[in-house]
Design an enzyme around this catalytic site. Structure first.
Site, PDB file in Angstrom:
ATOM      1  N   ASN C 163       0.839  -1.187   0.000  1.00 42.20           N
ATOM      2  CA  ASN C 163       0.000   0.000   0.000  1.00 42.20           C
ATOM      3  C   ASN C 163       0.875   1.237   0.000  1.00 42.20           C
ATOM      4  OD1 ASN C 163      -2.803   1.131   0.432  1.00 42.20           O
ATOM      5  ND2 ASN C 163      -1.686   2.151   2.094  1.00 42.20           N
ATOM      6  N   GLU C 164       0.637   2.109  -0.934  1.00 45.09           N
ATOM      7  CA  GLU C 164       1.396   3.365  -0.994  1.00 45.09           C
ATOM      8  C   GLU C 164       2.866   3.126  -0.639  1.00 45.09           C
ATOM      9  OE1 GLU C 164      -0.736   6.244   1.377  1.00 45.09           O
ATOM     10  OE2 GLU C 164      -2.161   6.625  -0.217  1.00 45.09           O
ATOM     11  N   GLU C 321      -7.996   5.530  -3.950  1.00 50.65           N
ATOM     12  CA  GLU C 321      -8.338   6.301  -2.751  1.00 50.65           C
ATOM     13  C   GLU C 321      -8.520   7.760  -3.128  1.00 50.65           C
ATOM     14  OE1 GLU C 321      -5.512   6.182   0.434  1.00 50.65           O
ATOM     15  OE2 GLU C 321      -5.168   4.029   0.279  1.00 50.65           O
ATOM     16  N   TRP C 329      -4.019  15.017   7.653  1.00 51.94           N
ATOM     17  CA  TRP C 329      -2.559  15.170   7.691  1.00 51.94           C
ATOM     18  C   TRP C 329      -2.067  16.518   7.212  1.00 51.94           C
ATOM     19  CZ3 TRP C 329      -1.469  15.839   2.564  1.00 51.94           C
ATOM     20  CH2 TRP C 329      -2.319  15.224   1.646  1.00 51.94           C
ATOM     21  N   GLU C 369      -5.566   8.324  12.211  1.00 51.66           N
ATOM     22  CA  GLU C 369      -6.370   8.836  11.116  1.00 51.66           C
ATOM     23  C   GLU C 369      -7.842   8.974  11.487  1.00 51.66           C
ATOM     24  OE1 GLU C 369      -3.764   7.643   7.189  1.00 51.66           O
ATOM     25  OE2 GLU C 369      -5.419   6.319   7.747  1.00 51.66           O
ATOM     26  N   HIS C 372      -9.796  11.591   9.687  1.00 52.42           N
ATOM     27  CA  HIS C 372      -9.913  11.519   8.233  1.00 52.42           C
ATOM     28  C   HIS C 372     -11.366  11.215   7.902  1.00 52.42           C
ATOM     29  CE1 HIS C 372      -9.125  10.451   4.097  1.00 52.42           C
ATOM     30  NE2 HIS C 372      -7.829  10.670   4.242  1.00 52.42           N
TER      31      HIS C 372
END
Lengths: 675, 675, 675
Positions: C163-164, C321, C329, C369, C372
């Site tokens: 992931n990322e 995403e 962030w 998060e 978020h």
């Protein structure tokens, strides 16, 4: 060991003689960055430009000694032969400025360590701890090889020891540095108890009982302030330690050479107290670069030259590096404007340089400095820059007779002491805005704008011969200095001391009983309390205008109050005072005067001080050099208007005789005065 | 072990009794920084100034124990004897604030380590890890020696444990700290799985299976956010760990002494939750310094005193340190203006201090704090500052009868919880502009300007007795607190909660179902989404004026919308609401009101709240202390205009009787009210 | 090993087929953060919202493998079964994005190390060195278990690798990384001497003689500049090294699966040159987040989509995403305004995405998060956000027929090369203000505002089919690229090159003889010297308006000077030039044009370039997708005014037929054009 000329005096003279009496002109020359086929063109173009001296080999260690003890001198032989064949003299480097990759690989203990304890990696230059024994051994070994091989080479006229010592490694916090620091402290203090006294360790439970408890001022905990005595001695040590390295390398050269040697200084480099270094080399050389974002970069250049000349005791010195145009290390590397390189060069020569060299000869294709300007730009010789370089070579050739003359005795001395600078700018002080350099620059600019001769002198330099001595925020003053300043005033001199001068002794201990403790009697003022101003605030005065940064609560005790604070909590307290002492006068300036206010005050103080050439507008710089054969007035017109200069004689650049001389906007004249 | 007085109440009373019923006046006294010949002058000048209490030995460890286990008490004997002979009482320090050089030399494992893993060097103060066993051993050993030797000395009236704990070493990330952190976590959670729940380790694959996998929140990788649960528990642990150190040292004192002991707090020190510390000592003492660049430093002082008094449960407390004028640790250390030191001192006393001590007695000659002001300045006694010091001593003597009285019951409580403060200001939140301290200060200033009595209370403190309770961005609220707030309102109280209050529970877990989860029902609002504002933006409201920093998307569910957002995406949504609940009222303020808007709203909310003295302009501070013998109104005129104060009685400072009293610009009155 | 579909083309098509031909709609789904009772509600709400694809397990490693080699798949079995029962397809993660606590506990040598040598701690995510063998072993072991278990699960339609990648660990300076870097260098250069050439190590005495002397560009000493060749190769290596990790993980998946796999890119992530990664996966997926403080965030989104589509060779890609509203962030996490989420989603789909997924499904209660935004907000389903989520699901369902179509051929290509970006922005350059990204964005915005189709292409991508190619500060150009650009122009194309383009070759060596060395002939200009401007300065031009950041000294050699500098030292020198070459035109822009000036120039350059839909005001975005069944014009009205769109056909969202179509402020239309 060969016989040596004494001190910084003779060395430049020797170089000039070796150049046939000419002003030195040239650059750092790094042929190793180019294929050999370029070298012939280099020599041809050097001749076209009038180049007569180049510095070779500064960063060649890795090529000269690719593996420890294995040498490759062939390429350097060829370079020197070609240069010599072309009539170009060489300032040959010891090549020790940057050790090769194998050095740290073999001696990881020589790695530079920062204040927080982190090692700093190889990958740029100067990757070594200045206290490293391994570095000294490796460097002196190479030097012995080099000097033995090349000292007799006919191209070599001088030695260039290392390069910009301490530019990136001035403070190393490794364990070896700690050992060296302790040794230095032992020599200074003898007994730990004397260090405890000097460092005031009774404060904050810091009393030491053994030397090995003491270390460098490494990063302390959050929001904490390291002992200022420790900090001050650390800055002293670090400068001394690098000077010692210079001594070691110079001795290695001298074991096999009688030719003059130098290392290139970096002007107002805060961490290095060069004044104490000048006995190491045979001549003073300096590197100077403009800060593009500095609006006063032109007087700043003049100030640096005035400093360099003072290091050289008034004798000619060498401008080892400056730039033809932009550099590569500022946020925005602004190109020089039309004529600026020429004016800059003449500023240096006017103020005592007998040579003007650039970094570097040919702009690099690769590496971290590829965007640094050079004599041969990326664009090649079909360029304005190259034409300017050629013209400057011709200009310097035309004024060759100036070489060896001395700048006329200055009328003003600005005292600027490195130890005081360090101590004045540590943490936990009354105001972060206090900046001795800024104050010194403001006073120097006031002199520069009036064409008053100025020396930037050290605290122990003789003061006789000056009309005015300025102490800009000279925080730390010894008793002996106070005595000499007092004698200067009593004998008829004019002293100007600004705020935050004379506050502490050489241990950074406050001089009690009212500020400025060291000078309170001489100045006739007694300050009770410092009243720094909020950021950006101005405070009006009853005369001159306004001040900033600083004000004070106090009173005159013998001095005349020439200006008082006009408002606020210090209203009525003295801001500017004057006291007649013996045959002289002592001024005190208790705030950072606004430019206009300083200008007004300067006009008053300098009313009887004679300029080099009177009547010129600000921005037309005039300096006189004096020789046995004649006197020479350099006129540099930084303005956008032509100016008529009331000097009679022959302009060596234009050939014009008589006078007064017209100097056009942006132009330069060097007038040999009629007798 | 000797019998102990209970809690923070009795200790100050004991000190006052030992001082003969006087207000304590004095300073930190560091004679070890001066030759003994100065000590006699010190005592003479202390007497001249009316000094009656000095703190001795705070940083004397290195002198008292120059080598481990070797003691030198002679000089301290002489100092205490001289002080006693002069009638000066002593707050004797445990001398453990800074270990000597030998300590880290012997115990390198006790070195403080920063979040990135770098050790922090000796060279300033407090160079130790708070979890270090070696430090605790060394400290308690010294304490035992000191207390046994001096507890019976007639000069000693109290013990000063350590000094400003955690000022520079509040967070240590070394391995010993990691061990202590794990032990603390084990006590808190019992099982790892409960920690996993609390820290929400299902997020980002952080589930721990063993305690020894867990460490301090050391620096994580680039642009990453450490687990907020880990961060919150770390802040809790660090405060607790230093409190434990205080407990250990206090116990060491108490093993041999029945005299009151304290440690000096540092007001709104974010890392230390002092409210949980107050059961350790016998009295609350605090250090307070103005931030010169803070325009609202005068109400900030009042707020800190209101906080300190709350720690002391309303009993008298001791101002252990403040400054006569400038400090040394701010960027620009501004001197106090005429009368400011006196007004500051009276602010503290008015708000419950029974003593006003300075750092320090005599300004140091050397060391990192030499530019910190003191009672005896560098300039000596021929100075305005010294005259002000003498006058203040006389003033405090004149109001001695105030000692032991309590500040009148406050009408407003501002809840300010440290755990919430920590949690609210971690990273990865809606807006970096949210600042519970700033919001709390704005509300406190609104009360201060109206002369409403205010306590800064903890989240578990009783709320009865207050008319109004304010929750400024109290992000973390427990269920139990919510119940108590609800009961408070239902019983007739007025609650004011601002945005970002009640968002999470004690594990920093969101309270679901609409914000502010904890208070949605009580306030009658349901917020769907936070809409922080861009930097510097203002948002107009339909009433009061404008807001900044924050806006919200939501609706009233039971509350009256008193002001809505007037523009933007939240237009029409509630910005200020009011709900009648039981006999009381609950207000919600969903944005950071501009000063004018807050003033208008405060006037509305406080309309029925009674000021200490009504009708005074902003900047004229009035506080009442109440004792068995009488009531005293302190009036401190911070303005530039004289004011007439409608209080009848006798001004203890001027002797004026009757009333109303004229209090001139910058002056102070302490009026014993006529019965 | 199973049969594989080739390249990035087929993968998205396979996914779409698995979704029944629908546009993918969904989110990251992290059920492990919630009790199982919530999971049923999750599936119910997903169905309500039209969700058809969720990414599961991305950060589940610690739960799936709580101890090394011990697996717990039960919960994941239940999650997948529930999802499948609900008709929700799964993008199943390899769960390797963040190793559990036990990983670094067992393999401390895998700790990420920063440039200064400090290890970075566990406590956030991605706590590993990308070169770690232990990490690769642990990751591939888990992958084998997962893929074997779940590849046949009917819910699983694709694999989500890691992931990322590199989000927080893109550059590791540990010793293992050094080894990997050396290996990479050996492969690139073969012999050390070739590296010496490339890195220009003759400069600053850096010549290497053995590979093991070479390391990462760790922090060098104070004020020093690391070798730019070393820096450039380091950035290349780091991107390649993480790509290799992706390859390793992808291979592990493919050992047991034939389903399409991807990893989610992060758009204009400077450290990762994704263009060289696209052959690893089966489809291109990308994450995109708005920077709230960026005024041009709407065209920035479009630009990122134009880049992503270029990576996918024009085939449909997956938006893996984005956010429903604020993120957590940024300094101030601004909520999306009304309709912004919908417009954003349609921007992506219009520009080639066949799916729009969010991070994340349900807003977390705890963890870093938690603030978020998500599809299910903290407030629950009684919220505007939830209603918008449901509506968007319906919208995407309504345009299902768009899936599989391609965006119409673009008329403009903006070349944006990662290697050039890195090299252009190293230290010691002419000006810190030079920003290829900013220049590229300015040109992209000029196209976006005109509704010109744009691709953001790599330097080796084909240029045929474009009318205009723009080179925004493409500092590093290879000879081969120059040849291709020349051919493009000669064949009739229009080239626009800005300042600081074509300065160096692939080794970051200057192209000599006048700037821009690579393009001087093609453009017909020869620049002698760069003249960066002081911070914030503007320079007037003789046409268009003014420039900033940059000016130049030079002349046209064949080009027409369309605008010259109007003042200053470069007055009269070319600022904008145009040269007719073969059938085409080459423009040069030597300064950073002010927005108005760029707009004027763009109008001139693009005068014959055909927009997707003409006549629309700026802020009304129109893009056409073309399929076998029809063509679709997406219209996204970002303005506050309704607009009439001159397109005939059926709006799939409103059902309106005919045309022109009225698209109201903030609204969207997807018009299937009448044939």
């Amino acid at each position: 060991m060969a016989h040596r000329a004494a001190g910084p005096v003779r060395g430049m003279e020797q170089v000039t003689q070796a150049l046939g009496g000419r002003i030195a002109y040239g650059a750092d020359y790094n042929p190793e960055q180019w294929p050999e086929e370029v070298w012939d063109e280099d020599v041809r173009l050097m001749r076209e430009a009038g180049v007569n001296l180049v510095s070779v080999g500064i960063f060649s260690w890795a090529l000269l000694e690719p593996e420890p003890g294995t040498y490759d001198f062939g390429w350097l032989d060829r370079v020197l032969d070609k240069l010599h064949a072309g009539g170009i003299a060489v300032d040959l480097a010891t090549a020790t400025a940057s050790p090769p990759p194998w050095f740290l690989e073999r001696h990881p203990e020589a790695t530079l360590v920062d204040p927080i304890g982190n090692p700093r990696a190889f990958g740029a230059r100067q990757a070594y701890c200045p206290s490293s024994v391994a570095y000294r051994d490796a460097a002196t070994t190479l030097i012995a090889e080099l000097v033995k091989r090349y000292d007799d080479h006919p191209a070599v006229v001088m030695w260039h020891v290392n390069n910009e010592y301490g530019c990136h490694n001035d403070h190393c916090f490794c364990d070896a540095s700690a050992v060296a620091f302790r040794r230095w402290l032992q020599e200074r203090y003898g007994a730990v108890e004397r260090l405890n006294e000097a460092w005031a360790t009774a404060f904050w439970s810091q009393r030491y009982t053994r030397w090995d408890q003491i270390g460098p001022p490494r990063q302390v905990s959050y929001g904490n302030f390291a002992n200022p005595g420790q900090q001050l001695d650390w800055w002293r040590f670090c400068s001394d330690e690098i000077r010692n390295l210079y001594r070691v390398e110079a001795a290695a050269v001298r074991s096999h050479s009688a030719k003059p040697l130098t290392t290139n200084f970096m002007g107002f480099r805060k961490s290095l107290d060069y004044r104490s270094w000048t006995d190491v080399g045979d001549l003073v050389s300096n590197d100077h670069y403009l800060i593009a974002a500095d609006e006063d970069r032109t007087p700043q250049l003049a100030m640096t030259a005035d400093l360099t000349r003072s290091w050289a005791h008034g004798e000619p010195w060498l401008l080892m590096e400056h730039s033809t145009s932009a550099v590569n290390w500022q946020p925005r590397n602004i190109a020089k404007t039309t004529g600026e390189m020429r004016r800059n060069s003449f500023q240096h020569v006017a103020r005592g340089a007998d040579g003007a060299l650039f970094f570097q000869w040919r702009a690099s294709r690769g590496g971290a400095e590829k965007f640094h300007s050079a004599m041969v730009p990326h664009a090649g010789t079909e360029s304005r820059l190259w034409r300017d370089v050629v013209r400057l070579g011709a200009d310097l050739s035309a004024i060759a007779e100036v070489a060896g003359t001395r700048v006329e005795q200055a009328s003003v001395a600005i005292v600027f002491d490195w130890e005081s600078w360090w101590a004045a700018t540590f943490d936990s002080h009354p105001s972060v805005d206090v900046d001795p350099m800024a104050t010194a620059r403001a006073w120097h600019k006031a002199c520069w704008a009036r064409n008053l001769g100025v020396d930037i002198v050290g605290v122990t330099d003789p003061l006789d011969g000056y009309d005015v001595v300025v102490l800009p925020a000279q925080y730390l003053l010894s008793d002996e200095t106070v005595d000499r300043l007092t004698a200067f005033v009593e004998a008829g001199g004019t002293l100007v001391a600004t705020y935050f001068t004379g506050i502490v002794d050489e241990h950074d201990h406050i001089r009690l009983g009212g500020y400025p403790g060291a000078l309170s009697d001489l100045l006739g003022v007694r300050i009770e309390e410092f009243c720094p101003l909020p950021e950006g605030d101005e405070i009006p005065l009853t005369a001159y205008g306004s001040g900033a940064i600083w004000s004070e609560r106090g009173r005159a005790v013998g001095a005349d109050v020439v200006a008082a604070y006009a408002t606020g909590d210090c209203a009525g307290d003295p801001a500017v005072t004057r006291r007649r002492v013996g045959k002289g006068t002592a001024w005190y300036v208790g705030t950072e005067l606004a430019p206009d206010a300083l200008d007004t005050l300067a006009t008053q103080i300098f009313t009887t001080t004679k300029p080099v050439v009177g009547g010129l507008p600000e921005g037309v710089e005039a300096i006189r050099r004096v020789g046995e054969q004649g006197t020479y007035v350099f006129v540099i017109n930084h303005t956008h208007e032509a100016v008529i200069v009331p000097v009679r004689g022959t302009d060596l650049l234009s050939g014009n005789e008589g006078g007064p001389h017209l100097v056009r906007a942006g132009q330069v004249a060097v007038i040999r005065e009629d007798r």
